[in-house]
Write a protein that holds these residues in place. Structure first.
Motif, PDB file in Angstrom:
ATOM      1  N   ASP A  82       4.833   1.166   9.477  1.00  0.00           N
ATOM      2  CA  ASP A  82       6.022   0.752   9.245  1.00  0.00           C
ATOM      3  C   ASP A  82       6.140  -0.028   7.944  1.00  0.00           C
ATOM      4  O   ASP A  82       6.982  -0.281   7.369  1.00  0.00           O
ATOM      5  N   ASN A  83       4.780  -0.635   7.584  1.00  0.00           N
ATOM      6  CA  ASN A  83       5.129  -1.562   6.433  1.00  0.00           C
ATOM      7  C   ASN A  83       4.357  -0.893   5.200  1.00  0.00           C
ATOM      8  O   ASN A  83       3.745  -1.614   4.421  1.00  0.00           O
ATOM      9  N   ARG A  84       4.207   0.397   5.242  1.00  0.00           N
ATOM     10  CA  ARG A  84       3.781   1.306   4.204  1.00  0.00           C
ATOM     11  C   ARG A  84       4.039   0.595   2.754  1.00  0.00           C
ATOM     12  O   ARG A  84       3.343   0.466   1.798  1.00  0.00           O
ATOM     13  N   TRP A  85       5.722   0.532   2.462  1.00  0.00           N
ATOM     14  CA  TRP A  85       5.899   0.090   1.263  1.00  0.00           C
ATOM     15  C   TRP A  85       5.642  -1.385   1.012  1.00  0.00           C
ATOM     16  O   TRP A  85       5.409  -1.747  -0.249  1.00  0.00           O
ATOM     17  N   ASP A  86       5.614  -2.326   1.809  1.00  0.00           N
ATOM     18  CA  ASP A  86       5.235  -3.584   1.486  1.00  0.00           C
ATOM     19  C   ASP A  86       3.731  -3.658   1.212  1.00  0.00           C
ATOM     20  O   ASP A  86       3.143  -4.588   0.170  1.00  0.00           O
ATOM     21  N   VAL A  87       2.723  -2.901   1.820  1.00  0.00           N
ATOM     22  CA  VAL A  87       1.391  -2.979   1.434  1.00  0.00           C
ATOM     23  C   VAL A  87       1.016  -2.224   0.288  1.00  0.00           C
ATOM     24  O   VAL A  87       0.548  -2.638  -1.064  1.00  0.00           O
ATOM     25  N   TRP A  88       2.117  -1.170  -0.227  1.00  0.00           N
ATOM     26  CA  TRP A  88       2.156  -0.293  -1.377  1.00  0.00           C
ATOM     27  C   TRP A  88       2.254  -1.485  -2.598  1.00  0.00           C
ATOM     28  O   TRP A  88       1.704  -1.589  -3.575  1.00  0.00           O
ATOM     29  N   ALA A  89       3.582  -2.185  -2.322  1.00  0.00           N
ATOM     30  CA  ALA A  89       3.631  -3.138  -3.617  1.00  0.00           C
ATOM     31  C   ALA A  89       2.617  -4.282  -3.574  1.00  0.00           C
ATOM     32  O   ALA A  89       2.250  -4.622  -4.820  1.00  0.00           O
ATOM     33  N   ASP A  90       1.874  -4.768  -2.584  1.00  0.00           N
ATOM     34  CA  ASP A  90       0.944  -5.719  -2.708  1.00  0.00           C
ATOM     35  C   ASP A  90      -0.273  -4.987  -3.501  1.00  0.00           C
ATOM     36  O   ASP A  90      -0.717  -5.632  -4.357  1.00  0.00           O
ATOM     37  N   LEU A  91      -0.545  -3.790  -3.441  1.00  0.00           N
ATOM     38  CA  LEU A  91      -1.473  -3.259  -4.017  1.00  0.00           C
ATOM     39  C   LEU A  91      -1.434  -2.791  -5.205  1.00  0.00           C
ATOM     40  O   LEU A  91      -2.365  -2.823  -6.264  1.00  0.00           O
ATOM     41  N   GLN A  92      -0.071  -2.723  -5.700  1.00  0.00           N
ATOM     42  CA  GLN A  92       0.115  -2.630  -7.224  1.00  0.00           C
ATOM     43  C   GLN A  92      -0.351  -3.751  -7.985  1.00  0.00           C
ATOM     44  O   GLN A  92      -0.858  -3.376  -9.356  1.00  0.00           O
ATOM     45  N   GLY A  93      -0.099  -4.950  -7.399  1.00  0.00           N
ATOM     46  CA  GLY A  93      -0.729  -5.936  -8.434  1.00  0.00           C
ATOM     47  C   GLY A  93      -2.272  -5.844  -8.356  1.00  0.00           C
ATOM     48  O   GLY A  93      -2.852  -6.797  -9.197  1.00  0.00           O
ATOM     49  N   LEU A  94      -2.992  -5.234  -7.644  1.00  0.00           N
ATOM     50  CA  LEU A  94      -4.507  -5.045  -7.579  1.00  0.00           C
ATOM     51  C   LEU A  94      -4.615  -3.814  -8.798  1.00  0.00           C
ATOM     52  O   LEU A  94      -5.880  -3.540  -8.786  1.00  0.00           O
ATOM     53  N   GLY A  95      -3.765  -3.157  -9.077  1.00  0.00           N
ATOM     54  CA  GLY A  95      -4.244  -1.872  -9.725  1.00  0.00           C
ATOM     55  C   GLY A  95      -4.533  -0.691  -9.130  1.00  0.00           C
ATOM     56  O   GLY A  95      -5.024   0.253  -9.378  1.00  0.00           O
ATOM     57  N   VAL A  96      -4.046  -0.805  -7.727  1.00  0.00           N
ATOM     58  CA  VAL A  96      -4.491   0.423  -6.837  1.00  0.00           C
ATOM     59  C   VAL A  96      -2.829   1.206  -6.255  1.00  0.00           C
ATOM     60  O   VAL A  96      -2.165   0.481  -5.987  1.00  0.00           O
ATOM     61  N   ASP A  97      -3.116   2.472  -6.228  1.00  0.00           N
ATOM     62  CA  ASP A  97      -1.926   3.071  -5.697  1.00  0.00           C
ATOM     63  C   ASP A  97      -2.270   3.688  -4.353  1.00  0.00           C
ATOM     64  O   ASP A  97      -3.637   3.816  -3.937  1.00  0.00           O
TER      65      ASP A  97
END
Length: 292
Positions: A50-65
């Protein structure tokens, strides 16, 4: 079943095992499989988080897709690719415009068109009109000195075609460029617009009808039907607003380093990886990549 794939830039290779394990545990995923050390890993899931896009957004700041998709059918039998800023690192029309001395004006129009702020066909006619009188020989000069391939493209084509997939390059750019890029990378066919030339100079017009958003959709439909494939069998990749139709129709529509307004409409967004990401999300390990 679903598969979650985490990947990073091949240059950075900063995907940490602890990050993968933490996410796997949080989502109750299966054992992590490393597709490339420090670069790409995947694990299975029983349901879409359910929180896929929240996690995606957090990972963007770490340089991870992060890509989460259905496991079944993720290996595709056809690749449909945009060219400018996708298979190559430039926008061909911008490079020609620089040679014509109208670079900044054309680049502004290009950026707005790719972001969906302008009608693509009208914007293309306007930009080509600004280059009226440019010596046609400049095309070869631009190809030789200004155009560079997007990293990972050779491996993407060689690996997918080696596995039996068909590859088509479909561009809102120009045939003078797609023909060379398609031949160099190993595409089975290419489609693009034609720059009209008279007496050795660009005459300021482009061949009609213009290949834009709807023509890319038509290409996906026509080629897949010809090959006896379903839309679900196709992976499409692009970065601009004129790519959204084919990205939405394909079984896997990949927004590669795309404009924010484009990426927001796509389920698969690659902002840090290169074209090799399209192999990782199909489950290929780097050790399985084929070289052109």
């Amino acid at each position: 079943m679903y598969t979650a794939t985490l990947l990073t830039s091949p240059e950075a290779r900063n995907l940490e095992a602890a990050l993968v394990e933490n996410l796997r545990n949080a989502w109750g995923g299966g054992e992590a499989v490393w597709l490339s050390p420090d670069e790409a890993a995947e694990f299975s899931l029983g349901a879409m988080p359910d929180n896929r896009w929240d996690v995606w957004a957090d990972l963007q700041g770490l340089g991870v897709d992060l890509v989460v998709q259905k496991t079944a059918g993720r290996v595709k039998q056809m690749l449909l690719a945009d060219m400018d800023s996708t298979m190559i690192q430039q926008e061909c029309i911008d490079e020609l415009a620089d040679e014509a001395g109208v670079g900044e004006r054309v680049k502004d129009i290009t950026a707005r068109a790719m972001n969906g702020e302008l009608d693509f066909e009208g914007a293309l006619r306007e930009r080509v009109g600004l280059m009226k009188g440019l010596d046609a020989g400049v095309i070869e000069k631009v190809l030789a000195t200004r155009i560079t391939l997007m990293p990972g493209g050779r491996e993407l084509l060689a690996t997918m075609r080696g596995a039996g997939a068909y590859a088509a390059l479909v561009s809102g750019g120009f045939t003078a460029f797609t023909a060379k890029v398609a031949a160099e990378l190993g595409f089975d066919e290419n489609r693009a617009n034609t720059l009209n030339i008279a007496e050795g100079q660009l005459d300021g017009t482009v061949g009609e009808p213009i290949l834009g958003r709807e023509a890319k959709v038509a290409a996906l439909e026509e080629i897949s039907a010809r090959l006896g494939l379903e839309h679900a069998d196709v992976m499409a990749v692009g970065d601009g607003a004129n790519d959204l139709g084919m990205l939405g129709l394909a079984g896997a529509g990949v927004a590669l380093h795309a404009k924010p307004s484009v990426a927001a409409e796509c389920e698969i967004r690659i902002n840090h990886g290169d074209l090799s990401a399209l192999l990782f999300i199909q489950g290929y390990a780097r050790s399985e990549f084929k070289q052109a």
